[in-house]
Each structure stands twice: as C-alpha cells, then as structure tokens.
Design a protein around this motif. Structure first.
Motif, mmCIF file in Angstrom:
data_model
loop_
_atom_site.group_PDB
_atom_site.id
_atom_site.type_symbol
_atom_site.label_atom_id
_atom_site.label_comp_id
_atom_site.label_asym_id
_atom_site.label_seq_id
_atom_site.Cartn_x
_atom_site.Cartn_y
_atom_site.Cartn_z
ATOM 1 N N THR A 190 28.453 35.134 -15.050
ATOM 2 C CA THR A 190 29.718 34.285 -15.120
ATOM 3 C C THR A 190 29.794 33.623 -16.456
ATOM 4 O O THR A 190 31.111 33.479 -16.997
ATOM 5 C CB THR A 190 29.708 33.228 -13.900
ATOM 6 N N GLU A 196 24.657 29.878 -5.748
ATOM 7 C CA GLU A 196 24.842 31.115 -6.720
ATOM 8 C C GLU A 196 23.497 31.259 -7.145
ATOM 9 O O GLU A 196 22.754 30.515 -7.520
ATOM 10 C CB GLU A 196 25.818 30.987 -7.709
ATOM 11 N N VAL A 245 35.158 33.186 -8.291
ATOM 12 C CA VAL A 245 34.229 31.956 -8.997
ATOM 13 C C VAL A 245 34.123 31.990 -10.330
ATOM 14 O O VAL A 245 34.023 31.147 -11.147
ATOM 15 C CB VAL A 245 32.827 32.089 -8.017
ATOM 16 N N ARG A 265 36.976 26.956 -1.286
ATOM 17 C CA ARG A 265 35.626 27.078 -2.231
ATOM 18 C C ARG A 265 36.040 26.748 -3.624
ATOM 19 O O ARG A 265 35.179 26.081 -4.357
ATOM 20 C CB ARG A 265 34.833 28.455 -2.120
ATOM 21 N N LEU A 266 36.864 27.509 -4.089
ATOM 22 C CA LEU A 266 37.324 27.380 -5.673
ATOM 23 C C LEU A 266 37.854 25.686 -5.603
ATOM 24 O O LEU A 266 37.325 25.257 -6.933
ATOM 25 C CB LEU A 266 38.683 28.300 -6.000
ATOM 26 N N LEU A 304 34.791 23.663 -5.979
ATOM 27 C CA LEU A 304 33.957 23.944 -7.568
ATOM 28 C C LEU A 304 34.726 23.344 -8.506
ATOM 29 O O LEU A 304 34.027 22.392 -9.416
ATOM 30 C CB LEU A 304 33.962 25.474 -7.512
ATOM 31 N N THR A 332 35.473 29.145 -12.814
ATOM 32 C CA THR A 332 34.393 28.438 -13.564
ATOM 33 C C THR A 332 34.500 28.562 -15.126
ATOM 34 O O THR A 332 34.667 27.350 -15.607
ATOM 35 C CB THR A 332 32.985 29.064 -13.359
ATOM 36 N N LEU A 370 27.003 25.458 -9.813
ATOM 37 C CA LEU A 370 26.966 27.033 -9.085
ATOM 38 C C LEU A 370 25.481 27.224 -8.312
ATOM 39 O O LEU A 370 25.416 27.772 -7.268
ATOM 40 C CB LEU A 370 27.010 27.866 -10.157
ATOM 41 N N ASN A 378 39.013 32.399 -0.303
ATOM 42 C CA ASN A 378 38.378 31.905 -1.218
ATOM 43 C C ASN A 378 38.892 30.549 -1.894
ATOM 44 O O ASN A 378 38.145 29.972 -2.636
ATOM 45 C CB ASN A 378 37.818 32.755 -2.408
#
Length: 286
Positions: free
Chosen positions: A136, A128, A56, A15-16, A19, A60, A122, A12
């Motif tokens: 979240t 998402e 995620v 992707r993190l 973001l 965030t 997101l 991940n």
C-alpha cells in the motif's frame, strides 16, 4: 460500471469511512476521501482482482496526501485542535468501538507522521498484515515494521480503559451540565478530578480558551467567568449524544452549536472535557 463493481464498493464503504476518519480526524474529510476513492474505482474497477485491498490502498494514499497538504494549516491553527466529533445517538448500540475513536486516541494519532499513522491503523486497528501495508505504501516490509514500532511508542497509553460503567459515566456528565446550568460551582468542583483537563476548540471562529485548562480550579474558574458574562448558568439547552464513544451533549448556544464529551476517570470523577465550538467541524451535527 456494472452492478458487481458497485456492490464491491458498497461492501467496503463502511470500512473505508472508518479508516479515513481515524486517519483524518474529520467526518466530512473522511467522506470526501471515500468519494475520491469511488471516482478512482469507477475508472479502475473492471481490472481489479482484489477490490477490498485496492480500495483500502487507494483510500489510505488519499488520506496521506490530505494530511500532508494540511500540515501548514494545522500548525497555524488558533488554539487547541480537536477532531471533528463523531456523533452517535445514545438510544442506539454504538457502531464504532469506543477505544478506537476516543478523542484521546485521535489526539495521540496527531503526534504521528502520516506514514506512521497509516501503518499503525492498518495493522493494529484494521488487522492488515505487514506485507499488504508495504504494498500500500510502496515501502519495504522492514521499513513498515519500524514505522509501526515507532508509532506504538507514541500512543501506547492513549487508548482509554473505560473502567467506569457507561450509564454511570452519562449520569456524571448530566450532573456536570446541571451544575453548569444552575451555576452551582461547588457541585461542579466536586465532579471534577483534581488533575482534570478541559480542551476547547473554537478554531478562532468562536470564543474559546486558547490553551488547555489543567486542574479542577482552572476549569471551575472558566465556568464562573462564563456564568458572570452571561448573567446565569453556562448553558440550559442541550441534548445527550454519544461523542466519540464518550457520554456527551449537543449544546444549542446563542452563537451556534457546540459539542461536549466527558471522559470519566477511575475515581468516578470527570478526567477530561472536550468542547468543540468551531462551526467548520459541526456542519454534520443535527
């Protein structure tokens, strides 16, 4: 921590980072946020049933905390603010989707509150669903939908259309640099759209325009002043790069590095120039 937990995080990580960069507008801060998520993952990983969702959510929240803490600092920033440039070699296929890391898009995100920014990214960028985002952010799904709607109103026109072929766009940028280096201001003027803008971010640590330059004459006037001050062209030593999905260059100047990106317009001229000079934002630039 066992190998499975490590593998789950590494699966991940990319992707993190994507973001966090869009949340914070900074490569270095994004890396720090992901590292903080890793530290928390080491403590909590064994009891997590959905690693991707947990990571995620954690990243965030860490980014929201950073944005809130930086609010005063951003308000006191000297001159125009630009995101820390995301550099990709021109020789490689782009890792990032250009429209989602463009400088115009990131600047539009700056107009959002931290929560609006998180919801928009997101949902609209990372796909998402609203229920996951509500969990979240500890908000109701209705509140999340309202935040998303408000965010879209602010940035609906921010994503560039990239109607100009990227090879042609790079040739346009190269022509601008060549005209700058030779102090050919007539050629320089012909490359700029009449309503072109130039944004220079020195952060109070390097010489830079303290306002956004608007219009062809304004930009050429600055380039002339720089040429007269240096006794020749603006810059002679530069190398090409993809900067936030745009054609750009890494400049080697007497007082340090600079990174320039060029946004082409539909008319085949340059619509915007972004110039990052603040050394605090260029530590990752080779």
């Amino acid at each position: 921590m066992d190998a499975g937990q490590i593998d789950a995080f590494e699966a991940n990580r990319s992707r993190l980072k994507r973001l966090a960069y869009r949340m914070l507008g900074s490569v270095s801060e994004a890396e720090d946020a992901v590292q903080d998520a890793w530290i928390r993952w080491q403590r909590a990983g064994e009891g997590v049933t959905d690693p991707a969702a947990w990571l995620v959510r954690t990243t965030t929240r860490l980014c929201i905390d950073r944005l809130r803490a930086a609010k005063v600092e951003r308000a006191a920033y000297r001159g125009p603010w630009l995101p820390e440039p995301l550099i990709e070699p021109m020789t490689e296929d782009p890792v990032e989707r250009a429209e989602e890391v463009s400088i115009a898009f990131l600047l539009a995100l700056e107009r959002l509150s931290p929560l609006e920014r998180a919801v928009f990214l997101l949902h609209d960028v990372f796909d998402e669903d609203y229920a996951e985002i509500a969990a979240t952010l500890d908000r109701s799904e209705a509140a999340v939908r309202q935040l998303a709607s408000r965010a879209r109103e602010h940035i609906q026109d921010a994503k560039p259309r990239f109607a100009v072929d990227q090879e042609k766009a790079m040739k346009l940028a190269q022509a601008f640099m060549a005209a700058s280096a030779s102090a050919d201001f007539k050629a320089l003027s012909s490359l700029l759209a009449e309503d072109a803008i130039m944004v220079t971010d020195g952060g109070g640590k390097r010489k830079a325009a303290l306002r956004v330059l608007v219009g062809r004459e304004d930009i050429v006037g600055l380039m002339q002043a720089l040429s007269w001050r240096t006794g020749g062209g603006y810059v002679a030593n530069f190398s090409p790069a993809r900067v936030n999905g745009l054609p750009g260059f890494i400049l080697h100047l007497s007082d340090g590095l600079a990174v320039m990106a060029f946004e082409p317009g539909d008319d085949g001229q340059i619509a915007a120039i972004y110039n990052v000079r603040n050394p605090d934002k260029l530590g990752h630039v080779g």
